[in-house]
Write a protein that holds these residues in place. Structure first.
Motif, PDB file in Angstrom:
ATOM      1  N   UNK A  84       0.812  -1.212   0.000  1.00  0.00           N
ATOM      2  CA  UNK A  84       0.000   0.000   0.000  1.00  0.00           C
ATOM      3  C   UNK A  84       0.843   1.259   0.000  1.00  0.00           C
ATOM      4  N   UNK A  85       2.064   1.170  -0.528  1.00  0.00           N
ATOM      5  CA  UNK A  85       2.961   2.324  -0.611  1.00  0.00           C
ATOM      6  C   UNK A  85       2.624   3.107  -1.880  1.00  0.00           C
ATOM      7  N   UNK A  86       1.601   3.945  -1.777  1.00  0.00           N
ATOM      8  CA  UNK A  86       1.057   4.643  -2.948  1.00  0.00           C
ATOM      9  C   UNK A  86       2.072   5.567  -3.610  1.00  0.00           C
ATOM     10  N   UNK A  87       2.871   6.280  -2.814  1.00  0.00           N
ATOM     11  CA  UNK A  87       3.836   7.232  -3.382  1.00  0.00           C
ATOM     12  C   UNK A  87       4.874   6.509  -4.236  1.00  0.00           C
ATOM     13  N   UNK A  88       5.465   5.458  -3.717  1.00  0.00           N
ATOM     14  CA  UNK A  88       6.462   4.692  -4.481  1.00  0.00           C
ATOM     15  C   UNK A  88       5.813   4.072  -5.715  1.00  0.00           C
ATOM     16  N   UNK A  89       4.572   3.605  -5.559  1.00  0.00           N
ATOM     17  CA  UNK A  89       3.848   3.008  -6.690  1.00  0.00           C
ATOM     18  C   UNK A  89       3.685   4.037  -7.811  1.00  0.00           C
ATOM     19  N   UNK A  90       3.271   5.252  -7.451  1.00  0.00           N
ATOM     20  CA  UNK A  90       3.097   6.320  -8.459  1.00  0.00           C
ATOM     21  C   UNK A  90       4.413   6.644  -9.144  1.00  0.00           C
ATOM     22  N   UNK A  91       5.466   6.816  -8.354  1.00  0.00           N
ATOM     23  CA  UNK A  91       6.755   7.192  -8.919  1.00  0.00           C
ATOM     24  C   UNK A  91       7.278   6.137  -9.884  1.00  0.00           C
ATOM     25  N   UNK A  92       7.221   4.871  -9.489  1.00  0.00           N
ATOM     26  CA  UNK A  92       7.752   3.817 -10.363  1.00  0.00           C
ATOM     27  C   UNK A  92       6.887   3.626 -11.597  1.00  0.00           C
ATOM     28  N   UNK A  93       5.587   3.868 -11.485  1.00  0.00           N
ATOM     29  CA  UNK A  93       4.713   3.824 -12.659  1.00  0.00           C
ATOM     30  C   UNK A  93       5.143   4.892 -13.662  1.00  0.00           C
ATOM     31  N   UNK A  94       5.450   6.083 -13.164  1.00  0.00           N
ATOM     32  CA  UNK A  94       5.921   7.174 -14.034  1.00  0.00           C
ATOM     33  C   UNK A  94       7.256   6.814 -14.677  1.00  0.00           C
ATOM     34  N   UNK A  95       8.189   6.260 -13.886  1.00  0.00           N
ATOM     35  CA  UNK A  95       9.492   5.874 -14.425  1.00  0.00           C
ATOM     36  C   UNK A  95       9.334   4.857 -15.560  1.00  0.00           C
ATOM     37  N   UNK A  96       8.447   3.875 -15.354  1.00  0.00           N
ATOM     38  CA  UNK A  96       8.233   2.847 -16.374  1.00  0.00           C
ATOM     39  C   UNK A  96       7.611   3.438 -17.633  1.00  0.00           C
ATOM     40  N   UNK A  97       6.677   4.370 -17.462  1.00  0.00           N
ATOM     41  CA  UNK A  97       6.063   5.018 -18.630  1.00  0.00           C
ATOM     42  C   UNK A  97       7.097   5.816 -19.416  1.00  0.00           C
ATOM     43  N   UNK A  98       7.970   6.523 -18.712  1.00  0.00           N
ATOM     44  CA  UNK A  98       9.030   7.287 -19.369  1.00  0.00           C
ATOM     45  C   UNK A  98       9.986   6.361 -20.112  1.00  0.00           C
ATOM     46  N   UNK A  99      10.268   5.222 -19.521  1.00  0.00           N
ATOM     47  CA  UNK A  99      11.134   4.230 -20.150  1.00  0.00           C
ATOM     48  C   UNK A  99      10.480   3.721 -21.432  1.00  0.00           C
ATOM     49  N   UNK A 100       9.179   3.449 -21.376  1.00  0.00           N
ATOM     50  CA  UNK A 100       8.453   2.984 -22.559  1.00  0.00           C
ATOM     51  C   UNK A 100       8.500   4.026 -23.668  1.00  0.00           C
ATOM     52  N   UNK A 101       8.284   5.292 -23.315  1.00  0.00           N
ATOM     53  CA  UNK A 101       8.300   6.361 -24.321  1.00  0.00           C
ATOM     54  C   UNK A 101       9.673   6.507 -24.941  1.00  0.00           C
ATOM     55  N   UNK A 102      10.714   6.399 -24.145  1.00  0.00           N
ATOM     56  CA  UNK A 102      12.088   6.555 -24.627  1.00  0.00           C
ATOM     57  C   UNK A 102      12.491   5.433 -25.573  1.00  0.00           C
ATOM     58  N   UNK A 103      11.857   4.281 -25.424  1.00  0.00           N
ATOM     59  CA  UNK A 103      12.225   3.128 -26.235  1.00  0.00           C
ATOM     60  C   UNK A 103      11.398   3.002 -27.511  1.00  0.00           C
ATOM     61  N   UNK A 104      10.472   3.953 -27.705  1.00  0.00           N
ATOM     62  CA  UNK A 104       9.657   3.884 -28.929  1.00  0.00           C
ATOM     63  C   UNK A 104       9.988   4.981 -29.884  1.00  0.00           C
TER      64      UNK A 104
END
Length: 104
Positions: A84-104
């Protein structure tokens, strides 16, 4: 700060919190390779330590290892959701989305 943590480690004290502190310290100093070693040990001690997964991903990303960064953040996301660590969950979701965008 880091010197005192290194001394504790040298004396045989070794746990997730100590490794997290060392990893964060090395990352703050710009040594991602050394940071990754300590952060990996941290999550070996405590796989539910979402903040450590987050920094481990950053350490891998700083070294250009995006596959390892993605793996760390995905494992961290699982840990954060389980706790239930919402802050870490949000941050890592953003990091993964940025990674996806950078790889496309």
């Amino acid at each position: 700060m880091r010197e005192s943590l290194e001394k504790m480690l040298a004396k045989g004290v070794d746990n997730a919190l100590l490794r997290f502190g060392l990893g964060k310290s090395w990352l703050d100093e710009g040594n991602a390779a050394e940071a990754a070693v300590h952060l990996q040990r941290c999550v070996d001690f405590d796989p539910k330590y979402s903040a450590a997964w987050k920094l481990l991903g950053k350490a891998h990303q700083a070294q250009g290892d995006l596959i390892a960064a993605r793996q760390a953040w995905q494992q961290g996301l699982d840990a954060a959701k389980a706790h239930g660590d919402k802050q870490a969950e949000k941050e890592m979701t953003v990091f993964l989305k940025k990674l996806d965008k950078a790889q496309h």
